[in-house]
Design an enzyme around this catalytic site. Structure first.
Site, PDB file in Angstrom:
ATOM      1  N   TYR A  97     -29.358   2.120 -73.667  1.00 19.34           N
ATOM      2  CA  TYR A  97     -28.531   2.083 -74.873  1.00 19.34           C
ATOM      3  C   TYR A  97     -29.130   3.009 -75.926  1.00 19.34           C
ATOM      4  O   TYR A  97     -29.830   3.957 -75.594  1.00 19.34           O
ATOM      5  CB  TYR A  97     -28.321   0.610 -75.315  1.00 19.34           C
ATOM      6  CG  TYR A  97     -27.101   0.567 -76.157  1.00 19.34           C
ATOM      7  CD1 TYR A  97     -25.877   1.003 -75.635  1.00 19.34           C
ATOM      8  CD2 TYR A  97     -27.158   0.208 -77.491  1.00 19.34           C
ATOM      9  CE1 TYR A  97     -24.760   1.082 -76.431  1.00 19.34           C
ATOM     10  CE2 TYR A  97     -26.027   0.278 -78.286  1.00 19.34           C
ATOM     11  CZ  TYR A  97     -24.837   0.725 -77.747  1.00 19.34           C
ATOM     12  OH  TYR A  97     -23.732   0.813 -78.535  1.00 19.34           O
ATOM     13  N   ARG A 150     -15.523   8.218 -81.784  1.00 22.19           N
ATOM     14  CA  ARG A 150     -16.655   8.089 -82.706  1.00 22.19           C
ATOM     15  C   ARG A 150     -17.809   7.463 -81.953  1.00 22.19           C
ATOM     16  O   ARG A 150     -18.072   6.273 -82.046  1.00 22.19           O
ATOM     17  CB  ARG A 150     -16.233   7.246 -83.933  1.00 22.19           C
ATOM     18  CG  ARG A 150     -17.143   7.426 -85.140  1.00 22.19           C
ATOM     19  CD  ARG A 150     -17.803   6.105 -85.526  1.00 22.19           C
ATOM     20  NE  ARG A 150     -18.644   5.599 -84.476  1.00 22.19           N
ATOM     21  CZ  ARG A 150     -19.070   4.352 -84.356  1.00 22.19           C
ATOM     22  NH1 ARG A 150     -18.724   3.443 -85.207  1.00 22.19           N
ATOM     23  NH2 ARG A 150     -19.846   3.962 -83.357  1.00 22.19           N
ATOM     24  N   LYS A 168     -22.798  -0.695 -72.746  1.00 28.79           N
ATOM     25  CA  LYS A 168     -22.570  -2.002 -73.381  1.00 28.79           C
ATOM     26  C   LYS A 168     -22.417  -3.094 -72.325  1.00 28.79           C
ATOM     27  O   LYS A 168     -22.933  -4.199 -72.480  1.00 28.79           O
ATOM     28  CB  LYS A 168     -21.305  -1.949 -74.244  1.00 28.79           C
ATOM     29  CG  LYS A 168     -21.494  -1.150 -75.520  1.00 28.79           C
ATOM     30  CD  LYS A 168     -21.749  -2.061 -76.693  1.00 28.79           C
ATOM     31  CE  LYS A 168     -22.280  -1.288 -77.872  1.00 28.79           C
ATOM     32  NZ  LYS A 168     -22.290  -2.017 -79.116  1.00 28.79           N
ATOM     33  N   GLU A 239     -14.594  -0.410 -78.737  1.00 21.89           N
ATOM     34  CA  GLU A 239     -15.900   0.166 -79.036  1.00 21.89           C
ATOM     35  C   GLU A 239     -15.793   1.644 -79.369  1.00 21.89           C
ATOM     36  O   GLU A 239     -15.174   2.413 -78.632  1.00 21.89           O
ATOM     37  CB  GLU A 239     -16.763  -0.001 -77.767  1.00 21.89           C
ATOM     38  CG  GLU A 239     -18.203   0.282 -77.945  1.00 21.89           C
ATOM     39  CD  GLU A 239     -18.909  -0.778 -78.758  1.00 21.89           C
ATOM     40  OE1 GLU A 239     -18.682  -1.974 -78.532  1.00 21.89           O
ATOM     41  OE2 GLU A 239     -19.687  -0.384 -79.645  1.00 21.89           O
ATOM     42  N   ASP A 240     -16.381   2.039 -80.480  1.00 19.17           N
ATOM     43  CA  ASP A 240     -16.503   3.457 -80.834  1.00 19.17           C
ATOM     44  C   ASP A 240     -15.180   4.207 -80.916  1.00 19.17           C
ATOM     45  O   ASP A 240     -15.048   5.355 -80.464  1.00 19.17           O
ATOM     46  CB  ASP A 240     -17.508   4.161 -79.897  1.00 19.17           C
ATOM     47  CG  ASP A 240     -18.957   3.763 -80.247  1.00 19.17           C
ATOM     48  OD1 ASP A 240     -19.134   2.856 -81.082  1.00 19.17           O
ATOM     49  OD2 ASP A 240     -19.895   4.350 -79.699  1.00 19.17           O
ATOM     50  N   ASP A 262     -16.551  -4.392 -81.768  1.00 17.00           N
ATOM     51  CA  ASP A 262     -17.985  -4.607 -81.963  1.00 17.00           C
ATOM     52  C   ASP A 262     -18.534  -3.829 -83.152  1.00 17.00           C
ATOM     53  O   ASP A 262     -19.441  -4.298 -83.836  1.00 17.00           O
ATOM     54  CB  ASP A 262     -18.749  -4.225 -80.695  1.00 17.00           C
ATOM     55  CG  ASP A 262     -20.193  -4.675 -80.778  1.00 17.00           C
ATOM     56  OD1 ASP A 262     -20.416  -5.857 -81.099  1.00 17.00           O
ATOM     57  OD2 ASP A 262     -21.094  -3.854 -80.563  1.00 17.00           O
ATOM     58  N   ASP A 263     -18.010  -2.638 -83.388  1.00 16.37           N
ATOM     59  CA  ASP A 263     -18.527  -1.829 -84.505  1.00 16.37           C
ATOM     60  C   ASP A 263     -18.259  -2.516 -85.834  1.00 16.37           C
ATOM     61  O   ASP A 263     -19.043  -2.396 -86.775  1.00 16.37           O
ATOM     62  CB  ASP A 263     -17.880  -0.445 -84.499  1.00 16.37           C
ATOM     63  CG  ASP A 263     -18.109   0.228 -83.159  1.00 16.37           C
ATOM     64  OD1 ASP A 263     -19.270   0.425 -82.797  1.00 16.37           O
ATOM     65  OD2 ASP A 263     -17.115   0.509 -82.457  1.00 16.37           O
ATOM     66  N   ASN A 402     -26.911   5.126 -85.911  1.00  9.17           N
ATOM     67  CA  ASN A 402     -27.394   5.502 -84.582  1.00  9.17           C
ATOM     68  C   ASN A 402     -26.886   6.880 -84.213  1.00  9.17           C
ATOM     69  O   ASN A 402     -25.838   7.285 -84.721  1.00  9.17           O
ATOM     70  CB  ASN A 402     -26.871   4.502 -83.540  1.00  9.17           C
ATOM     71  CG  ASN A 402     -27.528   3.146 -83.668  1.00  9.17           C
ATOM     72  OD1 ASN A 402     -28.663   3.038 -84.074  1.00  9.17           O
ATOM     73  ND2 ASN A 402     -26.777   2.105 -83.336  1.00  9.17           N
TER      74      ASN A 402
END
Ligand code: NAI
Length: 541
Positions: A97, A150, A168, A239-240, A262-263, A402
């Protein structure tokens, strides 16, 4: 059974990563399963195999090579991969990760070995269900989907973003024991606006600008319908996605299906837990804090929304709680005189004079807590941290962006600019820092503390929806796991090595909320914790 069949079965076993034990097959198994002659003679038990993997791991020259080594192992022998990861979490998490997964995504089409997960593209409009029928496992319980726009703080990586759902879901299994066959990484390939990728002859996604507007929404809708039909017990984690899509899709689907982002929500619970732990060090009350967010996107707004609920639970009204949260975005302090603000920022636009830069915003707001979620490397300059340390005995500084290359400041910078007084946490890991004879240990605000446990709780009781209250419960549970020893060293999160136990505690808390809110799909088991533990897959053979 005919000899030919037995032999083929042996070969198939060795080529099935979910069942392969490699050289660990015992003599008896080799006889029964048609494996004789297909393996070197000596039986090498799994713990020795683990040592061999570690030897190879340390022999690799850099982290990307280590990522490739681990991915290849996952493709050959999942049990061994997960045993290596779970027993060496500190070492492995930064590889599978953040930060290494970021570099892996940037180079995904160059380091490609075998596909993992499913690719649904804009070209598949009208036949998504047909594609999902090709997935070999019927009982999928956890899906992570991205459209790659993203990826961490790295921006649009198109179909290369597949490394994120893969990573993930590996954490779902490693941290919460979700069976690998229950997981499905999904890439929604809608093109990319990344020119470098479009020019890269190895790039394997759609070579077209990103799909937008109704066509995009219709594709997502088709995917959601197909997923819920084919995998009715699955939790769908977004996610993202870029923030306009992320907020809209969350609004559209959160009350319809079992889903979360999750973000926005996972990050929120992780950060709230860090804040609650930090307050144990500062001795302050949540309701008395002033929080300045640098970055008003999914992470920042998500954290603020949960923080507001937590402050409101401390006795303030929602309006009073919001007044304690301030934002700086790329245009400066978010204030009510700004007319161009996106909807998600408006609740946090307060009456105040415009300020263009972060240092000025810190001077104006005088935050007790500064949270970076901007993807802007170095934005927390020594002056910013110094100013925070001028009027806060223990300034709380979280540089959550990150991967490491995007962190708003490093641990060393935070400690040096605050005479070692900062309570620092970051999204990607930083090593402990020796400062004036003391060892200061930065906390890693890693979402992996939260989403695997939330997922396990939701899956174990077949919850129909994922609610904010579940994330609140997860945050309090995580904060409760931070020991006095951790705090004494300045660490506001527990050691990663304890993550499987933490995930179980979070899962129990989430399942309790599911029952309390009438969202659980299963009758309440006599012993909830035992029921949850029984769902967990062990990689040991
Ligand atoms: P986003 O794209 O939704 O938001 C980014 C925000 O940063 C936007 O509000 C943008 O206006 C702001 N921004 C950009 N340039 C700026 C500048 N020069 N000055 C001030 N603000 C600026 O992205 P999201 O999802 O909020 O993620 C942001 C960062 O947080 C990423 O690096 C991501 O990796 C990190 N993150 C970390 C997590 C963790 O586990 N620690 C979890 C989720 C996100």
């Amino acid at each position: 059974m005919a000899h030919e069949e037995v032999t083929r079965r042996g070969v198939q076993l060795l080529h099935d990563p979910l069942r392969n034990h490699g050289t660990a097959y015992t003599d008896d198994e080799r006889g029964r399963l048609g494996l004789r002659g297909l393996l070197p003679v000596e039986v090498i038990p799994q713990d020795v195999q683990v040592d061999r993997v570690l030897e190879n791991f340390h022999r690799k020259p850099d982290d990307l090579e280590r990522y490739i080594l681990l991915t290849s192992l996952q493709d050959r022998n999942e049990s061994l991969f997960y045993r290596v990861v779970t027993e060496n979490m500190d070492l492995m998490m930064p590889i599978i990760y953040t930060p290494t997964v970021g570099q892996a995504c940037q180079e995904y089409c160059h380091i490609f070995r075998r596909p993992r997960g499913m690719y649904i593209s804009a070209k598949d409009r009208g036949r998504v269900a047909e594609l999902l029928a090709n997935w070999p496992h019927d009982d999928v319980r956890a899906i992570v989907v991205t459209d790659g726009e993203r990826i961490l703080g790295l921006g649009d990586l198109g179909a290369n973003g597949m490394g994120i759902p893969v990573g993930k879901l590996s954490l779902y299994t490693a941290c919460a024991g979700i069976h690998p066959a229950w997981t499905l990484p999904l890439m929604l390939d809608v093109g990319t606006n990344n020119e470098t990728l479009l020019q890269d002859r190895f790039y394997a996604g759609i070579r077209a600008p990103r799909l937008r507007g109704d066509a995009y929404d219709e594709l997502v809708e088709e995917l959601v319908q197909a997923v819920t039909e084919r995998f009715p017990r699955a939790l769908l984690q977004f996610e993202d996605f870029a923030n306009a899509n992320a907020f809209r899709l969350l609004r559209t689907y959160r009350d319809r299906i079992c889903t979360f982002n999750d973000d926005i929500q996972g990050t929120a619970a992780m950060a709230l837990a860090g804040v609650l732990s930090a307050l144990r060090l500062t001795g302050g009350r949540l309701a008395d804090q002033r929080v300045l967010f640098f970055g008003a996107g999914e992470a920042g707004i998500g954290i603020a929304d949960l923080l507001v609920s937590a402050i409101a639970a401390d006795g303030l009204t929602t309006a009073e709680a919001r007044a304690r949260c301030w934002f700086v975005d790329s245009q400066g302090l978010v204030v009510s005189s700004r007319t161009e603000l996106a909807a998600h920022k408006q609740p946090y636009a307060h009456d105040a004079a415009p300020v263009g830069d972060l240092l000025g915003a810190v001077a104006a707001v005088r935050p007790t807590i500064l949270i970076g979620a901007s993807g802007q490397k170095g934005a927390f300059t020594p002056d910013v941290v110094r100013l925070m340390a001028e009027y806060n005995e223990r300034p709380v500084v979280f540089a959550l962006s990150n991967p490491t290359s995007k962190a708003e400041c490093t641990a060393v910078q935070a400690y040096e600019s605050s005479e070692g007084r900062a309570i620092f946490a970051s999204g990607s890991p930083f090593a402990p820092v020796e400062f004036q004879g003391r060892t200061l240990v930065p906390g890693q605000g890693n979402n992996a503390y939260i989403f695997p446990g939330v997922g396990l709780g939701v899956i174990a009781v077949e919850a129909s929806h994922v609610t904010d209250e579940m994330f609140m419960a997860a945050a309090h549970t995580l904060a409760g796991q931070v020991a006095e020893d951790d705090l004494a060293a300045g660490r506001v999160y527990p050691p990663l090595q304890e993550i499987r136990d933490i995930s179980v505690d979070i899962a129990v808390a989430v399942a309790e909320v599911a029952y309390a809110q009438g969202r659980a799909g299963l009758p309440r088991p006599e012993d909830l914790r035992e029921h949850i533990r029984a769902q967990m897959w062990s990689p040991v053979y």
